[in-house]
Enzyme design. Structure first.
Site, short mmCIF file in Angstrom:
data_model
loop_
_atom_site.label_atom_id
_atom_site.label_comp_id
_atom_site.label_asym_id
_atom_site.label_seq_id
_atom_site.Cartn_x
_atom_site.Cartn_y
_atom_site.Cartn_z
N GLU A 212 74.72 -30.38 9.43
CA GLU A 212 73.28 -30.23 9.19
C GLU A 212 72.50 -31.02 10.25
O GLU A 212 71.68 -31.90 9.93
CB GLU A 212 72.91 -30.63 7.76
CG GLU A 212 73.60 -29.73 6.75
CD GLU A 212 73.04 -29.77 5.33
OE1 GLU A 212 72.24 -30.66 5.00
OE2 GLU A 212 73.40 -28.86 4.54
N GLU A 345 79.42 -24.82 3.20
CA GLU A 345 78.89 -25.38 1.94
C GLU A 345 78.22 -24.24 1.18
O GLU A 345 77.29 -23.61 1.70
CB GLU A 345 77.87 -26.50 2.21
CG GLU A 345 78.51 -27.74 2.79
CD GLU A 345 77.55 -28.93 2.93
OE1 GLU A 345 76.58 -29.02 2.14
OE2 GLU A 345 77.77 -29.74 3.83
#
Ligand code: AHR
Length: 547
Positions: A212, A345
Site C-alpha cells: 500500500e 488482500e
C-alpha cells in the site's frame, strides 16, 4: 421481492435437492461449456496472509515451544493440521502495513536476545477496550524469518515476503534475500542462517516490493513509487531462482495508480522481473445511512439486517470489475500481459466488537455470510484465471476474514475455512466458461431498490473430474436450477453443501461446529441436464465424474 424470514428454514439434505430429469419449473439455469477454456486456476489463488497484527501471530500462530498447547517448535499444531488439509499454496508475511516498519534483523538469532519494538498498530483506534500490553503491541520478535519459513515448510506452502520500502533501504532488502536464498556457506548471512538452524537456502521466490505504497507504505505518488520499485527490484541476485517481484498496486478502483505506475515503468523499457501487480479490495457496508469513511462505514459481523447481507455481497462482487478494469489499464503498457494481478488482500471487514479476545485487534466473527462471500470471490478469481495469478485472503487467524479463530487452547474452523476446503478441488484445474441465468435478489439500499445476481459460480476440469461451485445469495429462496454440461457426459455426482439454519449463524469458541458442510453422492441416470435446488444462503460444490 417476496421475502420470508430465513430463520427456521430447515436444511434439506443435498440428495433431496437433486432431480435427474428435465424440469419445466426450474427458474434458473447453469450451462457449463467444457470446450471453452479460460486458463489454469493457479493454486496460489488459495493463498493466505499473516501480519503482526493483534492476535494473528501471538495467540494465533505462535504459542511458544514451552506452551501446554500442542505445538511444533512453537507453532500451534491444530493450525498446521487444518491448513495442510486445504492445501494452502502460499502465505504472505509480515504485512500489510506492519511490513513497512519491520526490520527483518530483529527477528533472527537467539529468541531470548531479540529486541522488543513498538508494533505498527500500537496506537490503532480500533483496539478493544482494556487491551493489555503484550507482544501484540510491543513485538518481542519471537516469530521472525526462520519461524515463519518453518511454518511454511510445515504446511507445505510457498512463502511470499513483503519488503520494507518505507523505512529501510534497498540494501537491507538485498541482504534479506541473501539471508533467505544464498547457497549454504557462501556468505556471512548464509552462515548466520545456518547458525539459526537452516543450512540450505529457503529458496523464497515471491517478494513484495512494499505494501500500500499509496498509504501506510510511504504515501508515495505512483511516480515516486515507480522509482523506489526499480531501485529495490533491479539487480537483486537471483541465486539461481526465478524471483517473482510483486508491485504494490492500487487501492480498489484507483485506476490512476495503475496507469501512472505502468506508464512510468514503461518509460524505462519494461517491467523486468515484475510478475504481479497487487490489488487490495475489502468489502464493508457503506450504504445504510452511514458515511463512506472506511473507519465509520462498517457494519456488524454478526448482527446485521437483511439489507446488509446483500450489500456486503454486492461489495464483494465489485471484485470482478476491479480485475477487468485494472487488467485493461495494465494492457495499455504491458501488451503481452506478462504481469498478472495478485489480489493479496481481500475479504470482509467489520466494525470492532465481535473479536474473541481483547488482544485480537481487528478480530471479528465469521458467519455463513462470510462463507458465501468467500465462495463468490473465489469463483470470480476462477472466471479470471487468465488474469489472477495469486490471491491472499486477509487474514489467516483472529483477524479480518479469518479461516480460524483461536484463543489459548481453543481453536475453531470458521465457515470460510469450509469453503476453502470445498473449493480446494479447483486448484490447478482448467477453468471453463459457465453461463448463469437466475432471478436477481432484490433489497432496499437507503430507500432505493437494488439487486445482486441470485446465483454465482465457476467450473473447472481436472482429468475426468468436473467441479462446479455455486453460491446462492438469496436469504430466503431455494433456487431450482437446471444444470447442463456441454461436451461431456456425467455419470456420478458428489454434492457438498454448506448452509445454516439462520443467516447469522457462526462457529464460536463455545460452539465450534454449528456450521459444517454435508456431502452426498448421486448416480446420474441419463446424460442430459439435471436439476438441483440450491438452498438459500448457501455454498455448494458439485463434483462430477465424466465419461
Ligand atoms: O489487513 C489489514 C490492513 O489492511 C493491512 O495491514 C493493510 O495493508 C490494509 O490496509
Amino acid at each position: 421481492m417476496k421475502r420470508r424470514d430465513f430463520l427456521g428454514v430447515s436444511m434439506i439434505a443435498s440428495a433431496a435437492m437433486f432431480t435427474n430429469r428435465f424440469s419445466q419449473s426450474a427458474e434458473a439455469r447453469i450451462e457449463v461449456l467444457t470446450g471453452e477454456p479460460i486458463g489454469r486456476i493457479a493454486p496460489e489463488i488459495y493463498g493466505h496472509f499473516v501480519e503482526h497484527l493483534g492476535g494473528v501471530v501471538y495467540d494465533g500462530i505462535w504459542v511458544g515451544e514451552n506452551s501446554k498447547i500442542p505445538n511444533a517448535g512453537g507453532i500451534r499444531r491444530d493450525l498446521i493440521d487444518a491448513l495442510r488439509k486445504i492445501k494452502p499454496s502460499v502465505v504472505r508475511w509480515p504485512g500489510g502495513c506492519f511490513a513497512d516498519s519491520y526490520n527483518w534483523r530483529d527477528g533472527i538469532g537467539a529468541r531470548g536476545e531479540r529486541p522488543r519494538r513498538p508494533n505498527f498498530w500500537v496506537d490503532a483506534p480500533e483496539w478493544p477496550k482494556n487491551a493489555p500490553d503484550g507482544p501484540w503491541k510491543y513485538d518481542t520478535n519471537q516469530f521472525g524469518t526462520n519461524e515463519f519459513l518453518r511454518f511454511c515448510q510445515l504446511i507445505d506452502a510457498q512463502p511470499y515476503l513483503a519488503a520494507n520500502l518505507r523505512s529501510l533501504t534497498a540494501k537491507d532488502f538485498y541482504e534479506w534475500v541473501d539471508y533467505c536464498n544464498s547457497p549454504a556457506g557462501s556468505t556471512t548471512l548464509a552462515e548466520m542462517r545456518a547458525a539459526n538452524g537452516q543450512r540450505e537456502p529457503y529458496k523464497v521466490r515471491y517478494w513484495g516490493v512494499g505494501n500500500e505504497s499509496w498509504g501506510c507504505g510511504g504515501n508515495f505518488t505512483p511516480e515516486e513509487y515507480a522509482a523506489e520499485y526499480r531501485r529495490f527490484s533491479e539487480w537483486v541476485p537471483r541465486y539461481g531462482l526465478n524471483l517473482e517481484f510483486i508491485g504494490s498496486g492500487p487501492n480498489g478502483g484507483d485506476l490512476a495508480w495503475s496507469r501512472r505506475f505502468f506508464a512510468r515503468l514503461a518509460e524505462r523499457g519494461g517491467f523486468g522481473r515484475m510478475a504481479g501487480w497487487a490489488l487490495h479490495h475489502y468489502s464493508w457496508n457503506v450504504s445504510q445511512g452511514r458515511t463512506s469513511d472506511w473507519r465509520q462505514g462498517k457494519g456488524d459481523a454478526v448482527n446485521y439486517p437483511v439489507e446488509e447481507w446483500y450489500e456486503l455481497l454486492y461489495q464483494a462482487g465489485i471484485m470482478e470489475s476491479l480485475i477487468t478494469d485494472h487488467w485493461a489499464v495494465m494492457g495499455e503498457f504491458d501488451r503481452q500481459h506478462r504481469v498478472k494481478l495478485v489480489v493479496d488482500e481481500w475479504g470482509a471487514w467489520y466494525k470492532p466488537g465481535t473479536e474473541s479476545h481483547n488482544t485480537h485487534l481487528l478480530g471479528q466473527q465469521s458467519t455463513i455470510r462470510d462463507a458465501v462471500l468467500a465462495g463468490l470471490t473465489l469463483d470470480i478469481f476462477h472466471r479470471h484465471a487468465d488474469k489472477v495469478s495469486m490471491a491472499n485472503v486477509a487474514q489467516l487467524i483472529n483477524c479480518l476474514h479469518s479461516l480460524f479463530i483461536a484463543h489459548e487452547d481453543k481453536f475453531v474452523l470458521t465457515p470460510s475455512y469450509h469453503v476453502f476446503d470445498m473449493y480446494a478441488a479447483h486448484q490447478g484445474g482448467q477453468s471453463v466458461r459457465t453461463v448463469f441465468s437466475a432471478p436477481r435478489s432484490s433489497y432496499n439500499r437507503n430507500g432505493v431498490r437494488a439487486s445482486i445476481p441470485g446465483l454465482n459460480g465457476s467450473a473447472s476440469l481436472q482429468g475426468n473430474q468436473l467441479i462446479l461451485t455455486v453460491t446462492n445469495h438469496d436469504v430466503a429462496q431455494t433456487r431450482e436450477t437446471e444444470i447442463a454440461v456441454r461436451g461431456a457426459t456425467i455419470n456420478e455426482i458428489s454434492i457438498t453443501s454448506l448452509t445454516a439454519t439462520n443467516i447469522h449463524e457462526h462457529n464460536s469458541l463455545d460452539n465450534p461446529r454449528a456450521i459444517e458442510p454435508k456431502t452426498s453422492r448421486i448416480e446420474a441416470r441419463s446424460g442430459g441436464p439435471f436439476v438441483y435446488r440450491f438452498p438459500p444462503a448457501s455454498v455448494t460444490r458439485l463434483q462430477m465424474t465424466m465419461t
